[in-house]
Write a protein that holds these residues in place. Structure first.
Motif, mmCIF file in Angstrom:
data_model
loop_
_atom_site.group_PDB
_atom_site.id
_atom_site.type_symbol
_atom_site.label_atom_id
_atom_site.label_comp_id
_atom_site.label_asym_id
_atom_site.label_seq_id
_atom_site.Cartn_x
_atom_site.Cartn_y
_atom_site.Cartn_z
ATOM 1 N N LYS A 177 -13.872 -26.020 27.038
ATOM 2 C CA LYS A 177 -13.753 -24.749 27.754
ATOM 3 C C LYS A 177 -15.073 -23.981 27.756
ATOM 4 O O LYS A 177 -15.401 -23.286 28.724
ATOM 5 N N ALA A 178 -15.833 -24.087 26.660
ATOM 6 C CA ALA A 178 -17.116 -23.393 26.601
ATOM 7 C C ALA A 178 -18.058 -23.933 27.671
ATOM 8 O O ALA A 178 -18.726 -23.163 28.382
ATOM 9 N N VAL A 179 -18.135 -25.263 27.804
ATOM 10 C CA VAL A 179 -18.972 -25.870 28.836
ATOM 11 C C VAL A 179 -18.468 -25.468 30.214
ATOM 12 O O VAL A 179 -19.258 -25.102 31.106
ATOM 13 N N ASP A 277 -30.671 -13.598 31.653
ATOM 14 C CA ASP A 277 -31.450 -14.834 31.488
ATOM 15 C C ASP A 277 -30.593 -16.039 31.132
ATOM 16 O O ASP A 277 -30.846 -17.149 31.595
ATOM 17 N N MET A 278 -29.636 -15.838 30.281
ATOM 18 C CA MET A 278 -28.749 -16.941 29.911
ATOM 19 C C MET A 278 -27.455 -16.390 29.335
ATOM 20 O O MET A 278 -27.404 -15.237 28.873
ATOM 21 N N ASP A 279 -26.425 -17.202 29.384
ATOM 22 C CA ASP A 279 -25.134 -16.841 28.789
ATOM 23 C C ASP A 279 -24.983 -17.571 27.464
ATOM 24 O O ASP A 279 -25.505 -18.682 27.293
ATOM 25 N N ILE A 280 -24.262 -16.946 26.540
ATOM 26 C CA ILE A 280 -24.001 -17.570 25.246
ATOM 27 C C ILE A 280 -22.509 -17.473 24.937
ATOM 28 O O ILE A 280 -21.879 -16.427 25.131
ATOM 29 N N CYS A 281 -21.961 -18.594 24.505
ATOM 30 C CA CYS A 281 -20.528 -18.701 24.235
ATOM 31 C C CYS A 281 -20.355 -19.122 22.777
ATOM 32 O O CYS A 281 -21.055 -20.017 22.296
ATOM 33 N N ALA A 282 -19.427 -18.470 22.055
ATOM 34 C CA ALA A 282 -19.284 -18.733 20.627
ATOM 35 C C ALA A 282 -17.833 -18.646 20.199
ATOM 36 O O ALA A 282 -16.989 -18.083 20.896
ATOM 37 N N LYS A 283 -17.585 -19.191 19.017
ATOM 38 C CA LYS A 283 -16.278 -19.073 18.370
ATOM 39 C C LYS A 283 -16.423 -18.129 17.191
ATOM 40 O O LYS A 283 -17.401 -18.196 16.446
ATOM 41 N N GLU A 284 -15.461 -17.238 17.010
ATOM 42 C CA GLU A 284 -15.514 -16.300 15.893
ATOM 43 C C GLU A 284 -14.122 -16.058 15.331
ATOM 44 O O GLU A 284 -13.119 -16.216 16.018
ATOM 45 N N ALA A 285 -14.074 -15.652 14.055
ATOM 46 C CA ALA A 285 -12.807 -15.383 13.384
ATOM 47 C C ALA A 285 -12.519 -13.894 13.303
ATOM 48 O O ALA A 285 -11.371 -13.488 13.145
ATOM 49 N N ILE A 286 -13.569 -13.074 13.404
ATOM 50 C CA ILE A 286 -13.431 -11.616 13.349
ATOM 51 C C ILE A 286 -14.025 -11.052 14.629
ATOM 52 O O ILE A 286 -15.167 -11.382 14.978
ATOM 53 N N PRO A 287 -13.302 -10.198 15.378
ATOM 54 C CA PRO A 287 -13.848 -9.630 16.617
ATOM 55 C C PRO A 287 -15.097 -8.792 16.332
ATOM 56 O O PRO A 287 -15.020 -7.668 15.852
ATOM 57 N N GLY A 295 -22.569 -8.994 26.262
ATOM 58 C CA GLY A 295 -22.344 -10.092 27.192
ATOM 59 C C GLY A 295 -21.915 -11.407 26.570
ATOM 60 O O GLY A 295 -21.681 -12.384 27.292
ATOM 61 N N ILE A 296 -21.804 -11.461 25.238
ATOM 62 C CA ILE A 296 -21.415 -12.726 24.591
ATOM 63 C C ILE A 296 -19.972 -13.087 24.948
ATOM 64 O O ILE A 296 -19.081 -12.230 24.960
ATOM 65 N N LEU A 297 -19.738 -14.359 25.245
ATOM 66 C CA LEU A 297 -18.400 -14.866 25.557
ATOM 67 C C LEU A 297 -17.810 -15.424 24.262
ATOM 68 O O LEU A 297 -18.224 -16.486 23.802
ATOM 69 N N ALA A 298 -16.871 -14.692 23.679
ATOM 70 C CA ALA A 298 -16.381 -15.039 22.341
ATOM 71 C C ALA A 298 -14.945 -15.532 22.369
ATOM 72 O O ALA A 298 -14.039 -14.835 22.813
ATOM 73 N N PHE A 299 -14.752 -16.757 21.875
ATOM 74 C CA PHE A 299 -13.418 -17.309 21.666
ATOM 75 C C PHE A 299 -12.926 -16.870 20.291
ATOM 76 O O PHE A 299 -13.653 -16.981 19.298
ATOM 77 N N GLN A 300 -11.692 -16.399 20.209
ATOM 78 C CA GLN A 300 -11.139 -15.906 18.951
ATOM 79 C C GLN A 300 -10.328 -16.989 18.241
ATOM 80 O O GLN A 300 -9.421 -17.585 18.829
ATOM 81 N N GLU A 301 -10.681 -17.235 16.975
ATOM 82 C CA GLU A 301 -9.889 -18.131 16.130
ATOM 83 C C GLU A 301 -9.024 -17.275 15.217
ATOM 84 O O GLU A 301 -9.538 -16.423 14.490
ATOM 85 N N ASN A 302 -7.715 -17.478 15.243
ATOM 86 C CA ASN A 302 -6.785 -16.636 14.497
ATOM 87 C C ASN A 302 -6.639 -17.131 13.056
ATOM 88 O O ASN A 302 -5.742 -17.901 12.732
ATOM 89 N N VAL A 303 -7.542 -16.669 12.189
ATOM 90 C CA VAL A 303 -7.528 -17.111 10.798
ATOM 91 C C VAL A 303 -6.330 -16.535 10.050
ATOM 92 O O VAL A 303 -5.806 -17.156 9.119
ATOM 93 N N HIS A 304 -5.873 -15.355 10.457
ATOM 94 C CA HIS A 304 -4.692 -14.775 9.798
ATOM 95 C C HIS A 304 -3.459 -15.656 10.028
ATOM 96 O O HIS A 304 -2.675 -15.901 9.103
#
Length: 337
Positions: A177-179, A277-287, A295-304
């Motif tokens: 999905k990130a790609v 200039d460029m987009d950046i996409c990441a996975k994170e556990a805390i918003p 502008g960061i595209l952040a996927f949320q991982e539900n650690v709780h």
């Protein structure tokens, strides 16, 4: 002569019995969450126990039941800023509320043998179950625990996932999905600071991203010597050099909050900025990441959700080892943009 302070007697099962009017065996079974005791009775007994400060005698419990009422969370002490360690500990502890089990954290250093703390818990019987993370495809810890029939659950899958309880984030879908998201924004030359290939989730996100990049016809660079496990300074320096050498890079994917922030710092040293200039996409556990750079595209991982599920999976592995192991995979959703 001064009189000694009067000491209160330590509350016992008999104390709870006299306050509730229930027999001592019933009180004991209610505190141990026995399936033949009703929910209201359990709730009443547990409330009284909390009110009077009742604490079970661990040695006595072990003699009577053969259990410690402890679940060990075995984790590396590897430092990773903004990681989800604290969230995982909190959520597992929350998942154990209302049960007779308590959580102990058993740390080990990255330079140590990861088998050592697992062997210690099993051989000393210092816990009734183990929860592990940072799993590898062919993880010797998993084979060891399965061979000895010791209850456990994992945060992450392995090649033997069909045989044990686990909770996992679908990192293959995250990579794909990130790609897809970056390609949809017109980005054609992507750099992926991924998790180590030696770990199961790293392998999954690498393969998912490669498959999608091939399908969409975009260029994807995955460095072998720099991963999300490297330090912030190392990732920053690598990204800065990579962007300087390859100005055609127009999108970055990262496997963690830490590696995302370091990547942004690296590209900004080359006057390349998120958005124009460029987009950046990441996975994170805390918003957090969109507060760092909007502008960061952040996927949320539900650690709780993961911690709560792992607590339940470990408890079932202790109490009902013949049942099918509890297993769940969280499916990533596209960020709201």
């Amino acid at each position: 002569m001064a009189q000694p302070y009067e000491t209160k007697k330590k509350p016992t099962l008999k104390t709870i019995s006299s306050l509730t009017g229930l027999a001592v065996p019933t009180v004991s079974r209610a505190l141990n969450d026995a399936p033949d005791i009703g929910k209201e009775t359990k709730k009443r007994v547990q409330e009284v126990a909390r009110e009077i400060g009742y604490v079970p005698n661990r040695a006595g419990v072990r003699l009577r039941t053969g259990r410690t009422n402890v679940i060990a969370l075995v984790m590396s002490t590897e430092y990773d800023i903004m990681n989800h360690t604290s969230s995982l500990i909190t959520s597992i502890s929350g998942g154990l509320r209302g049960t007779n089990f308590h959580l102990n954290v058993t740390p080990y250093f990255p330079v140590d043998d990861p088998m050592a703390p697992v062997r210690y818990v099993v051989e000393t019987g210092s816990a009734d179950a183990i929860i592990l993370n940072q799993t590898k495809p062919d993880d010797p810890r998993i084979r060891y625990l399965l061979e000895r029939g010791f209850p456990f659950a994992t945060h992450g899958r392995t090649n033997l996932a069909d045989k044990h309880p686990y909770f996992d984030f679908d990192n293959r879908i995250f990579g794909a999905k990130a790609v897809d998201m970056l390609a949809d924004r017109g980005r054609k030359n992507l750099l992926f600071i991924t998790a180590p290939f030696s770990q199961f989730y790293g392998r999954e996100m690498i393969e998912g991203s490669q498959e999608m990049a091939k399908e969409l016809g975009v260029n994807l660079c995955i460095p072998e010597h720099i991963t999300s496990d490297n330090t912030s300074a190392e990732i920053k320096e690598f990204v800065a050099q990579k962007v300087a050498q390859h100005p055609e890079i127009d999108g970055i994917i990262t496997a963690s909050t830490n590696s995302c922030m370091a990547s942004v710092a690296g590209m900004e040293t080359q006057n390349r900025f998120v958005g124009p200039d460029m987009d950046i996409c990441a996975k994170e556990a805390i918003p957090f990441l969109t507060l760092f750079r909007e502008g960061i595209l952040a996927f949320q991982e539900n650690v709780h959700m993961a911690g709560d599920f792992l607590a339940k999976a470990a408890v079932q592995a202790i109490r009902d080892p013949e049942k099918a192991p509890l297993q769940q995979i969280e499916t990533p959703e596209f960020p709201d943009v």
